[in-house]
Design a protein around this motif. Structure first.
Motif, PDB file in Angstrom:
ATOM      1  N   GLY A  85     -97.217   6.865  74.082  1.00 21.69           N
ATOM      2  CA  GLY A  85     -96.250   7.944  73.870  1.00 21.69           C
ATOM      3  C   GLY A  85     -94.984   7.454  73.199  1.00 21.69           C
ATOM      4  N   PHE A  86     -94.528   6.260  73.578  1.00 15.35           N
ATOM      5  CA  PHE A  86     -93.341   5.685  72.949  1.00 15.35           C
ATOM      6  C   PHE A  86     -93.596   5.389  71.477  1.00 15.35           C
ATOM      7  CE2 PHE A  86     -90.493   2.000  72.137  1.00 15.35           C
ATOM      8  CZ  PHE A  86     -89.293   2.673  72.278  1.00 15.35           C
ATOM      9  N   GLY A  87     -94.806   4.918  71.148  1.00  9.16           N
ATOM     10  CA  GLY A  87     -95.162   4.696  69.744  1.00  9.16           C
ATOM     11  C   GLY A  87     -95.167   5.988  68.952  1.00  9.16           C
ATOM     12  N   ALA A  88     -95.695   7.051  69.551  1.00 11.16           N
ATOM     13  CA  ALA A  88     -95.674   8.358  68.880  1.00 11.16           C
ATOM     14  C   ALA A  88     -94.251   8.863  68.708  1.00 11.16           C
ATOM     15  CB  ALA A  88     -96.498   9.370  69.679  1.00 11.16           C
ATOM     16  N   ASN A  89     -93.404   8.596  69.696  1.00  9.35           N
ATOM     17  CA  ASN A  89     -92.009   9.000  69.616  1.00  9.35           C
ATOM     18  C   ASN A  89     -91.280   8.228  68.510  1.00  9.35           C
ATOM     19  OD1 ASN A  89     -90.082  10.709  70.533  1.00  9.35           O
ATOM     20  ND2 ASN A  89     -89.959   9.831  72.579  1.00  9.35           N
ATOM     21  N   ILE A  90     -91.577   6.950  68.370  1.00  3.58           N
ATOM     22  CA  ILE A  90     -90.967   6.151  67.304  1.00  3.58           C
ATOM     23  C   ILE A  90     -91.428   6.645  65.936  1.00  3.58           C
ATOM     24  CG2 ILE A  90     -91.007   3.859  66.227  1.00  3.58           C
ATOM     25  CD1 ILE A  90     -90.776   2.685  69.006  1.00  3.58           C
ATOM     26  N   CYS A  91     -92.715   6.972  65.813  1.00  5.94           N
ATOM     27  CA  CYS A  91     -93.216   7.497  64.533  1.00  5.94           C
ATOM     28  C   CYS A  91     -92.522   8.809  64.174  1.00  5.94           C
ATOM     29  CB  CYS A  91     -94.723   7.702  64.601  1.00  5.94           C
ATOM     30  SG  CYS A  91     -95.668   6.177  64.657  1.00  5.94           S
ATOM     31  N   MET A  92     -92.301   9.666  65.149  1.00  2.00           N
ATOM     32  CA  MET A  92     -91.611  10.931  64.886  1.00  2.00           C
ATOM     33  C   MET A  92     -90.153  10.681  64.515  1.00  2.00           C
ATOM     34  SD  MET A  92     -91.880  14.094  64.496  1.00  2.00           S
ATOM     35  CE  MET A  92     -93.346  14.650  65.259  1.00  2.00           C
ATOM     36  N   ALA A  93     -89.519   9.706  65.151  1.00  3.77           N
ATOM     37  CA  ALA A  93     -88.126   9.382  64.822  1.00  3.77           C
ATOM     38  C   ALA A  93     -88.016   8.835  63.402  1.00  3.77           C
ATOM     39  CB  ALA A  93     -87.568   8.376  65.821  1.00  3.77           C
ATOM     40  N   VAL A  94     -89.007   8.049  62.980  1.00  2.00           N
ATOM     41  CA  VAL A  94     -89.002   7.524  61.608  1.00  2.00           C
ATOM     42  C   VAL A  94     -89.129   8.660  60.605  1.00  2.00           C
ATOM     43  CG1 VAL A  94     -90.383   6.177  59.973  1.00  2.00           C
ATOM     44  CG2 VAL A  94     -89.800   5.214  62.193  1.00  2.00           C
TER      45      VAL A  94
END
Length: 123
Positions: A85-94
């Motif tokens: 989930g944190f990886g998906a959140n980072i991708c969305m932030a990028v």
């Protein structure tokens, strides 16, 4: 014929899937926001875990001798779900950051608004 038997090993396997999916949904973009009700998140987690349980077949049965062994496995699944989930959140932030950079370059940054759900400025 449909097999409706459900053993304790199946329950342990389902709970491991449910823990990983619910930790992912808790931190993932769009589901982990404050405006998504907790019942909706739990329902999405449960039905996704149920679909994954029906689809996936375990290579080995989850056999544990003590409660502590199972608790360690549950914690590993929770950490894995949180990291996904944190990886998906980072991708969305990028993607959001790239959009804001493109926004500033084209001159559309003058039309930014405050999003009340995330309390961030959006265009």
């Amino acid at each position: 014929m449909v097999d409706l038997s459900f053993s304790i090993y199946d329950l342990e396997y389902f709970l491991l899937i449910f823990v990983r999916v619910s930790c992912f949904v808790y931190i993932a973009p769009y589901f982990g926001m404050n405006d998504t009700p907790a019942r909706i998140r739990i329902g999405i987690s449960f039905f996704t875990a149920w679909l994954l349980y029906e689809t996936l077949t375990p290579v080995d049965a989850v056999v544990v001798d003590t409660v502590m062994e199972y608790a360690v496995i549950v914690m590993k699944e929770a950490i894995a779900g949180l990291l996904i989930g944190f990886g998906a959140n980072i991708c969305m932030a990028v993607v959001n950051f790239a959009g804001s950079i493109a926004d500033m370059e084209t001159g559309l940054s003058m039309a930014t608004l405050l999003d009340p759900a995330t309390k961030e400025t959006t265009s």
